[in-house]
Design an enzyme around this catalytic site. Structure first.
Site, mmCIF file in Angstrom:
data_model
loop_
_atom_site.group_PDB
_atom_site.id
_atom_site.type_symbol
_atom_site.label_atom_id
_atom_site.label_comp_id
_atom_site.label_asym_id
_atom_site.label_seq_id
_atom_site.Cartn_x
_atom_site.Cartn_y
_atom_site.Cartn_z
ATOM 1 N N ARG A 77 0.879 -1.185 0.000
ATOM 2 C CA ARG A 77 0.000 0.000 0.000
ATOM 3 C C ARG A 77 0.907 1.222 0.000
ATOM 4 O O ARG A 77 1.744 1.381 0.896
ATOM 5 C CB ARG A 77 -0.907 0.006 1.225
ATOM 6 C CG ARG A 77 -1.554 1.360 1.435
ATOM 7 C CD ARG A 77 -2.686 1.357 2.425
ATOM 8 N NE ARG A 77 -3.852 0.723 1.846
ATOM 9 C CZ ARG A 77 -5.091 0.872 2.320
ATOM 10 N NH1 ARG A 77 -5.315 1.619 3.378
ATOM 11 N NH2 ARG A 77 -6.099 0.259 1.739
ATOM 12 N N HIS A 93 -7.318 0.935 -6.661
ATOM 13 C CA HIS A 93 -7.576 0.110 -5.465
ATOM 14 C C HIS A 93 -8.251 -1.196 -5.927
ATOM 15 O O HIS A 93 -9.432 -1.435 -5.663
ATOM 16 C CB HIS A 93 -8.454 0.881 -4.477
ATOM 17 C CG HIS A 93 -8.410 0.352 -3.077
ATOM 18 N ND1 HIS A 93 -7.648 -0.741 -2.691
ATOM 19 C CD2 HIS A 93 -9.056 0.756 -1.941
ATOM 20 C CE1 HIS A 93 -7.816 -0.962 -1.399
ATOM 21 N NE2 HIS A 93 -8.661 -0.085 -0.926
ATOM 22 N N GLN A 111 -10.114 -3.700 -3.477
ATOM 23 C CA GLN A 111 -11.403 -3.219 -2.983
ATOM 24 C C GLN A 111 -12.490 -3.403 -4.037
ATOM 25 O O GLN A 111 -13.580 -3.879 -3.731
ATOM 26 C CB GLN A 111 -11.297 -1.737 -2.587
ATOM 27 C CG GLN A 111 -12.595 -1.189 -2.045
ATOM 28 C CD GLN A 111 -12.982 -1.807 -0.714
ATOM 29 O OE1 GLN A 111 -12.232 -1.740 0.243
ATOM 30 N NE2 GLN A 111 -14.164 -2.421 -0.646
ATOM 31 N N ASP A 158 -17.113 7.463 -1.848
ATOM 32 C CA ASP A 158 -15.855 7.366 -1.102
ATOM 33 C C ASP A 158 -15.593 8.750 -0.501
ATOM 34 O O ASP A 158 -16.258 9.731 -0.866
ATOM 35 C CB ASP A 158 -14.728 6.959 -2.075
ATOM 36 C CG ASP A 158 -13.405 6.638 -1.389
ATOM 37 O OD1 ASP A 158 -13.363 6.543 -0.143
ATOM 38 O OD2 ASP A 158 -12.397 6.485 -2.107
ATOM 39 N N CYS A 186 -16.232 2.000 0.371
ATOM 40 C CA CYS A 186 -15.076 1.154 0.710
ATOM 41 C C CYS A 186 -14.651 1.310 2.166
ATOM 42 O O CYS A 186 -13.971 0.438 2.695
ATOM 43 C CB CYS A 186 -13.919 1.448 -0.229
ATOM 44 S SG CYS A 186 -13.298 3.144 -0.114
ATOM 45 N N ARG A 226 -13.591 -8.326 1.548
ATOM 46 C CA ARG A 226 -12.165 -8.115 1.273
ATOM 47 C C ARG A 226 -11.378 -9.367 1.659
ATOM 48 O O ARG A 226 -10.475 -9.814 0.928
ATOM 49 C CB ARG A 226 -11.630 -6.912 2.073
ATOM 50 C CG ARG A 226 -12.095 -5.550 1.590
ATOM 51 C CD ARG A 226 -11.467 -5.153 0.264
ATOM 52 N NE ARG A 226 -10.022 -5.115 0.318
ATOM 53 C CZ ARG A 226 -9.293 -4.076 0.758
ATOM 54 N NH1 ARG A 226 -9.903 -2.973 1.164
ATOM 55 N NH2 ARG A 226 -7.966 -4.129 0.756
HETATM 56 N N1 NVA Z 1 -9.833 6.883 -1.656
HETATM 57 C C1 NVA Z 1 -9.488 6.459 -0.315
HETATM 58 C C2 NVA Z 1 -9.742 5.005 -0.142
HETATM 59 C C3 NVA Z 1 -9.428 4.471 1.226
HETATM 60 C C4 NVA Z 1 -9.639 3.001 1.326
HETATM 61 C C5 NVA Z 1 -8.025 6.785 -0.046
HETATM 62 O O1 NVA Z 1 -7.202 6.593 -0.950
HETATM 63 O O2 NVA Z 1 -7.705 7.246 1.045
HETATM 64 N N1 CP Z 2 -11.157 0.126 2.261
HETATM 65 C C1 CP Z 2 -9.891 0.057 2.693
HETATM 66 O O1 CP Z 2 -8.957 -0.207 1.921
HETATM 67 O O2 CP Z 2 -9.753 0.256 4.028
HETATM 68 P P1 CP Z 2 -8.402 0.471 4.826
HETATM 69 O O3 CP Z 2 -7.837 1.803 4.416
HETATM 70 O O4 CP Z 2 -8.810 0.447 6.279
HETATM 71 O O5 CP Z 2 -7.448 -0.639 4.492
#
Ligand code: NVA
Ligand code: CP
Length: 311
Positions: free
Chosen positions: A106, A133, A136, A229, A269, A297
């Site tokens: 990540r 992502h 997800q 989101d 998500c 997930r």
């Molecule tokens: N768009 C959000 C998704 C978090 C799971 C982010 O990148 O923070």
């Molecule tokens: N939806 C998602 O990826 O959640 P986290 O940021 O908690 O991993």
């Protein structure tokens, strides 16, 4: 016989033809876990989970998923490793490849996960970048399949930022020929190149559509699945105040859901900001599938891990 290593950096890294099998395996893994059974397909295998951003769901679902399959997860954060001290991602990839059978990352720029994948000898999984992502949206598609029995022939709406989640949904629309309507404020629309690529895939398939407007009501009207989101993603904290202004009116609330198809599903998500991109009564109401979506997930990532790593 050895095979080229497989990575999962974007949704399309698993070919369209293989997704039905991945989703069937996801359902089987979910059912066997509900019966209290554990698998052994990752026995003797260690999986590195590398985090350069915060996480709740991705961290826990991957760690538990690896455990469920009989493997061992090693969690590394940038601050707790040499990554934050500037060790090149390629060197991290080479070293982890000597210990582990796959690496999940990540991170911020998508170029970091592609650089890791190029240098790694083992499969690499994108656990979220600023641009995509895929884990997800795989779980989201599985949730729709579970609730509706199919993913095609439905109308999908995306309300809000043209961000990493929107990009993976656009990719899904191109791959599976979905009808996707996005409502994004001017200046926060998805990458036009990504949209053009998805349009080209839909043209080749002969089905699907992708429409982008600035009116959430246009996107939501008649939708079977409404997704949203946060307005400011991780790494955009400095833009939060400006985004509060730009995204005013982009809330998935009861009034917007009244325009969607009766019984439409609501996806998010998570984490969510109640009262911003989604109202409390909608996310906690009967049309919300977000808790199944979050749980899924775990199940879909186990199927993806098997697809990439298990012999
Ligand atoms: N768009 C959000 C998704 C978090 C799971 C982010 O990148 O923070
Ligand atoms: N939806 C998602 O990826 O959640 P986290 O940021 O908690 O991993």
């Amino acid at each position: 016989m050895t095979r080229d290593k497989r990575d999962f950096l974007i949704l399309g890294d698993i070919p369209v033809a293989d997704w039905p099998g991945v989703f069937e395996r996801t359902a089987a893994l979910k059912a066997s876990r509900a019966r209290g059974e554990r698998g052994g397909t990752l026995a003797g295998k260690s999986i590195a989970l590398v985090f350069e951003k915060a996480s709740t769901r991705t961290r826990v679902s991957f760690e538990v998923g690896v455990f469920d399959l009989g493997g061992h997860a090693v969690v590394i954060t940038s601050q707790g490793s040499q990554i934050a001290r500037g060790e090149p991602i390629e060197d991290t990839a080479r070293v982890l490849s000597g210990y582990c059978h796959a690496i999940m990352l990540r991170t911020f720029g998508h170029d970091r996960v592609t650089a890791l994948a190029r240098a790694a000898k083992v499969p690499v999984i994108n656990g979220l970048t600023d641009q995509h992502h895929p884990c997800q949206v795989a779980a989201d598609l599985f949730t729709v399949r579970e609730r509706r029995g199919r993913i095609d022939g439905l109308r999908y709406a995306w309300i809000g930022d043209g961000n990493n989640m929107a990009a993976s949904w656009i990719e899904a629309a191109g791959m599976f020929g979905l009808d996707l309507a996005l409502a994004c404020p001017e200046g926060y629309r998805p990458d036009p190149a990504l949209v053009a690529e998805a349009h080209a895939r839909q043209a080749a398939l002969g089905r699907g559509s992708i429409a982008i407007s600035s009116d959430p009501r246009d996107a939501a009207r008649g939708a079977d699945v409404v997704s949203t989101d946060v307005w400011a993603s991780m790494g955009q904290e400095d833009e939060a105040a400006a985004r509060q202004v730009a995204f005013a009116g982009y809330c998935v609330d009861a009034a917007l859901m009244a325009l969607a198809a009766p019984g439409a599903l609501v996806l998010h998500c998570l984490p969510a900001h109640r009262g911003e991109e989604i109202s409390g009564d909608v996310i906690d109401g009967p049309q919300s599938a977000v808790w199944d979506q979050a749980e899924n997930r775990l199940h879909v990532q186990k199927a993806i891990l098997e697809y990439l790593v298990a012999p």
